[in-house]
Design a protein around this motif. Structure first.
Motif, short mmCIF file in Angstrom:
data_model
loop_
_atom_site.label_atom_id
_atom_site.label_comp_id
_atom_site.label_asym_id
_atom_site.label_seq_id
_atom_site.Cartn_x
_atom_site.Cartn_y
_atom_site.Cartn_z
N ARG A 156 0.81 -1.17 -0.08
CA ARG A 156 -0.19 0.02 0.13
C ARG A 156 0.93 1.20 0.10
N ASP A 157 0.49 2.37 -0.83
CA ASP A 157 1.13 3.56 -0.77
C ASP A 157 0.21 4.61 0.01
N ILE A 158 0.88 5.84 0.23
CA ILE A 158 -0.14 6.68 0.81
C ILE A 158 0.09 7.98 0.16
N ARG A 159 -1.11 8.54 0.11
CA ARG A 159 -1.68 9.94 -0.74
C ARG A 159 -1.82 10.85 0.24
N ILE A 160 -1.14 11.82 0.58
CA ILE A 160 -1.44 12.63 1.47
C ILE A 160 -2.05 14.16 0.69
N PRO A 171 -4.81 5.84 2.19
CA PRO A 171 -3.93 4.40 1.39
C PRO A 171 -4.48 4.23 0.05
N VAL A 172 -3.61 3.91 -0.65
CA VAL A 172 -3.78 3.65 -1.98
C VAL A 172 -3.12 2.20 -2.42
N SER A 173 -3.59 1.51 -3.07
CA SER A 173 -3.06 0.21 -3.75
C SER A 173 -1.98 0.73 -4.66
N ARG A 174 -1.04 -0.01 -5.09
CA ARG A 174 0.03 0.14 -6.07
C ARG A 174 -0.52 0.20 -7.20
#
Length: 178
Positions: free
Chosen positions: A93-97, A165-168
């Motif tokens: 999981r990645d993160i978008r702020i 949270p964002v999926s790759r």
């Protein structure tokens, strides 16, 4: 006489010894059983699947800022620490702020302030050890208020970063469409 004395002493001893000790009582009959073979070892229990607690779900979080500031407060750092720990457990999981501002200020000023807020949170996560390539930032300025209103309670809710949270896979699709 001497011979009588010699014979009398052993005779006396013999008689005295025969009465001095009582006969032992008969021993109780002990039941002696043949040795039993050792019991066969119990079969190993069937393996039982131990329930594994699911990894904590990386959920969205928000951190808040003071008026016209991008400085991280202790409460903001605490939330970012939890986000960091969740992100470490879910490397897929990645993160978008998403930086946000209240309605005061110009559109341009609030876009820049929202970006500074998002960048401050990103830098804190990177300093904790999160790979910077997993974090994207965007500023919405005052365009996405959480609460509509012209008072401090509404403004306070709108001065925030939303960590999403964002999926790759979705991130890669999003970047490919640009």
């Amino acid at each position: 006489m001497r011979s009588v004395r010699i014979l009398a002493v052993p005779l006396l001893l013999l008689v005295a010894c025969s009465h001095a000790q009582p006969t032992p009582p008969p021993a109780a009959a002990e039941k002696v059983s043949p040795p039993t073979p050792a019991p066969a070892p119990a079969p190993a229990p069937e393996p039982v699947a131990t329930p594994v607690a699911p990894a904590p779900i990386f959920v969205s979080a928000s951190v808040y800022f003071d008026y016209d500031s991008s400085d991280l407060t202790p409460a903001t750092r605490d939330v970012l620490q939890v986000v960091f720990q969740q992100a470490q457990k879910q490397p897929d999981r990645d993160i978008r702020i998403e930086g946000n501002c209240d309605e005061r200020g110009t559109r341009e000023y609030n876009l820049a302030l929202g970006q500074r807020r998002a960048d401050a949170a990103r830098q804190y996560l990177v300093n904790l050890g999160l790979d910077g390539s997993r974090i994207t930032t965007i500023s919405y300025g005052k365009e996405r208020p959480r609460v509509v209103g012209d008072d401090e309670a509404a403004w306070k809710e709108n001065r925030r970063d939303d960590l999403v949270p964002v999926s790759r896979e979705s991130r890669e699709v999003s970047q490919a469409s640009r």
